[in-house]
Design a protein around this motif. Structure first.
Motif, mmCIF file in Angstrom:
data_model
loop_
_atom_site.group_PDB
_atom_site.id
_atom_site.type_symbol
_atom_site.label_atom_id
_atom_site.label_comp_id
_atom_site.label_asym_id
_atom_site.label_seq_id
_atom_site.Cartn_x
_atom_site.Cartn_y
_atom_site.Cartn_z
ATOM 1 N N ALA A 126 -30.448 -103.346 32.201
ATOM 2 C CA ALA A 126 -29.623 -102.320 32.838
ATOM 3 C C ALA A 126 -29.174 -101.243 31.856
ATOM 4 N N VAL A 127 -28.884 -101.627 30.604
ATOM 5 C CA VAL A 127 -28.457 -100.644 29.617
ATOM 6 C C VAL A 127 -29.581 -99.660 29.322
ATOM 7 N N THR A 128 -30.797 -100.187 29.144
ATOM 8 C CA THR A 128 -31.943 -99.312 28.899
ATOM 9 C C THR A 128 -32.201 -98.404 30.095
ATOM 10 N N TYR A 129 -32.082 -98.950 31.289
ATOM 11 C CA TYR A 129 -32.348 -98.184 32.513
ATOM 12 C C TYR A 129 -31.366 -97.026 32.669
ATOM 13 N N HIS A 130 -30.085 -97.295 32.476
ATOM 14 C CA HIS A 130 -29.062 -96.278 32.727
ATOM 15 C C HIS A 130 -28.784 -95.370 31.532
ATOM 16 N N PHE A 131 -28.956 -95.915 30.294
ATOM 17 C CA PHE A 131 -28.510 -95.156 29.123
ATOM 18 C C PHE A 131 -29.581 -94.978 28.049
ATOM 19 N N GLY A 132 -30.701 -95.655 28.173
ATOM 20 C CA GLY A 132 -31.781 -95.516 27.214
ATOM 21 C C GLY A 132 -31.686 -96.455 26.026
ATOM 22 N N SER A 133 -30.487 -96.659 25.500
ATOM 23 C CA SER A 133 -30.290 -97.505 24.330
ATOM 24 C C SER A 133 -28.805 -97.805 24.182
ATOM 25 N N LYS A 134 -28.488 -98.671 23.221
ATOM 26 C CA LYS A 134 -27.074 -98.948 22.954
ATOM 27 C C LYS A 134 -26.380 -97.698 22.433
ATOM 28 N N GLU A 135 -27.087 -96.919 21.604
ATOM 29 C CA GLU A 135 -26.523 -95.667 21.104
ATOM 30 C C GLU A 135 -26.255 -94.698 22.255
ATOM 31 N N GLY A 136 -27.196 -94.657 23.220
ATOM 32 C CA GLY A 136 -27.015 -93.791 24.383
ATOM 33 C C GLY A 136 -25.817 -94.202 25.214
ATOM 34 N N LEU A 137 -25.619 -95.501 25.359
ATOM 35 C CA LEU A 137 -24.457 -96.028 26.077
ATOM 36 C C LEU A 137 -23.176 -95.653 25.347
ATOM 37 N N PHE A 138 -23.165 -95.814 24.038
ATOM 38 C CA PHE A 138 -21.977 -95.487 23.249
ATOM 39 C C PHE A 138 -21.636 -94.007 23.387
ATOM 40 N N GLY A 139 -22.658 -93.165 23.340
ATOM 41 C CA GLY A 139 -22.440 -91.734 23.497
ATOM 42 C C GLY A 139 -21.883 -91.380 24.853
ATOM 43 N N GLU A 140 -22.372 -92.054 25.895
ATOM 44 C CA GLU A 140 -21.874 -91.808 27.252
ATOM 45 C C GLU A 140 -20.404 -92.193 27.368
ATOM 46 N N ILE A 141 -20.010 -93.252 26.683
ATOM 47 C CA ILE A 141 -18.612 -93.673 26.685
ATOM 48 C C ILE A 141 -17.733 -92.583 26.078
ATOM 49 N N ILE A 142 -18.162 -92.037 24.945
ATOM 50 C CA ILE A 142 -17.396 -90.972 24.295
ATOM 51 C C ILE A 142 -17.232 -89.784 25.230
ATOM 52 N N LEU A 143 -18.331 -89.371 25.862
ATOM 53 C CA LEU A 143 -18.277 -88.206 26.744
ATOM 54 C C LEU A 143 -17.381 -88.448 27.949
ATOM 55 N N SER A 144 -17.504 -89.624 28.561
ATOM 56 C CA SER A 144 -16.712 -89.905 29.757
ATOM 57 C C SER A 144 -15.229 -89.999 29.437
ATOM 58 N N LYS A 145 -14.893 -90.552 28.270
ATOM 59 C CA LYS A 145 -13.496 -90.737 27.918
ATOM 60 C C LYS A 145 -12.838 -89.457 27.404
ATOM 61 N N THR A 146 -13.640 -88.540 26.875
ATOM 62 C CA THR A 146 -13.063 -87.311 26.333
ATOM 63 C C THR A 146 -13.161 -86.132 27.300
ATOM 64 N N GLU A 147 -13.793 -86.318 28.446
ATOM 65 C CA GLU A 147 -13.914 -85.234 29.413
ATOM 66 C C GLU A 147 -12.552 -84.650 29.825
ATOM 67 N N PRO A 148 -11.508 -85.483 30.022
ATOM 68 C CA PRO A 148 -10.191 -84.906 30.362
ATOM 69 C C PRO A 148 -9.681 -83.926 29.315
ATOM 70 N N LEU A 149 -10.020 -84.149 28.043
ATOM 71 C CA LEU A 149 -9.593 -83.235 26.990
ATOM 72 C C LEU A 149 -10.277 -81.883 27.120
ATOM 73 N N ARG A 150 -11.536 -81.904 27.497
ATOM 74 C CA ARG A 150 -12.240 -80.635 27.686
ATOM 75 C C ARG A 150 -11.650 -79.868 28.864
ATOM 76 N N ARG A 151 -11.361 -80.580 29.941
ATOM 77 C CA ARG A 151 -10.781 -79.913 31.102
ATOM 78 C C ARG A 151 -9.442 -79.286 30.742
ATOM 79 N N PHE A 152 -8.650 -80.011 29.951
ATOM 80 C CA PHE A 152 -7.354 -79.470 29.547
ATOM 81 C C PHE A 152 -7.539 -78.234 28.677
ATOM 82 N N GLY A 153 -8.498 -78.281 27.763
ATOM 83 C CA GLY A 153 -8.755 -77.136 26.910
ATOM 84 C C GLY A 153 -9.157 -75.911 27.706
ATOM 85 N N GLU A 154 -9.961 -76.126 28.736
ATOM 86 C CA GLU A 154 -10.385 -75.012 29.588
ATOM 87 C C GLU A 154 -9.207 -74.433 30.361
#
Length: 210
Positions: free
Chosen positions: A47-75
């Motif tokens: 499932a990790v490979t299917y949705h994220f490509g790799s463990k690194e890809g999964l980790f990167g997706e976590i960073i983006l999803s968790k920091t998205e509120p900060l980008r919205r606030f900045g905008e």
């Protein structure tokens, strides 16, 4: 992409993101395997490979999803008619409160993202560049209005968040429970107020004879 189903259950992708974020914060990137993640999430090993490509890809997706509120606030901040000092103050307070108080596991995620490899995705790097541009624009506005003295805007923009970075990347060495635990809100306010005091003492135009 799996989302919340009709029965209210969280989809596989979202479940993996949630579980993996907890495991990475608890054990670190290298201390968690794909098997650990999928087992805890009740998902197939692929499932990790299917949705994220790799463990690194999964980790990167976590960073983006968790920091998205900060980008919205900045905008949102960019659109408000605030003075340069107000803009910088609100950005640093929101960022610090979010990372140190509301989403404290992000501290551990950030620590792990600094360890090298491909853990930090291109989108996250672009966000850092955009964030520095927002800061730089506020500083430049302050210079043009006469509120701030001339300075190296690029360097100050890079250093801006560095004022609170010790409490994200280093303080857990002295106080281990702060690696993924929340700082009290009053303590965050002390951190930010001290950082802003140092920042503005350096930026504001000197009064009186030099």
């Amino acid at each position: 992409m799996n989302t919340v189903g009709n029965n209210g259950e969280v989809g596989t992708k979202e479940k993996i993101l949630e579980i993996a974020a907890e495991l990475f914060a608890e054990k670190g990137f290298d201390g968690v395997s794909i098997r650990d993640i999928t087992k805890a999430a009740g998902a197939n090993l692929g499932a990790v490979t299917y949705h994220f490509g790799s463990k690194e890809g999964l980790f990167g997706e976590i960073i983006l999803s968790k920091t998205e509120p900060l980008r919205r606030f900045g905008e949102e901040i960019e659109k408000l008619r605030l003075s340069p000092k107000e803009k910088l103050s609100r950005i640093l307070m929101e960022y610090s409160t979010f990372v140190l108080h509301r989403e404290p596991s992000l501290k551990a995620i950030f620590i792990e993202s600094m360890q090298g490899g491909d853990r930090l995705p291109a989108n996250a790097k672009e966000m850092i560049t955009w964030r520095n541009q927002v800061i730089g624009q506020a500083i430049q506005e302050g210079i043009e209005s006469g509120e701030f003295r001339p300075c190296d805007v690029e360097m100050v923009s890079m250093m801006f968040f560095g004022l609170v970075m010790p409490f994200i990347l280093e303080y857990h060495i002295v106080e281990p429970h702060y690696r993924k635990g929340a700082y009290p809100l009053e303590y965050v306010q002390r951190i930010v107020q001290t950082a802003l005091d140092l920042l503005f003492r350096g930026l504001e135009k000197r009064k009186g004879p030099a």
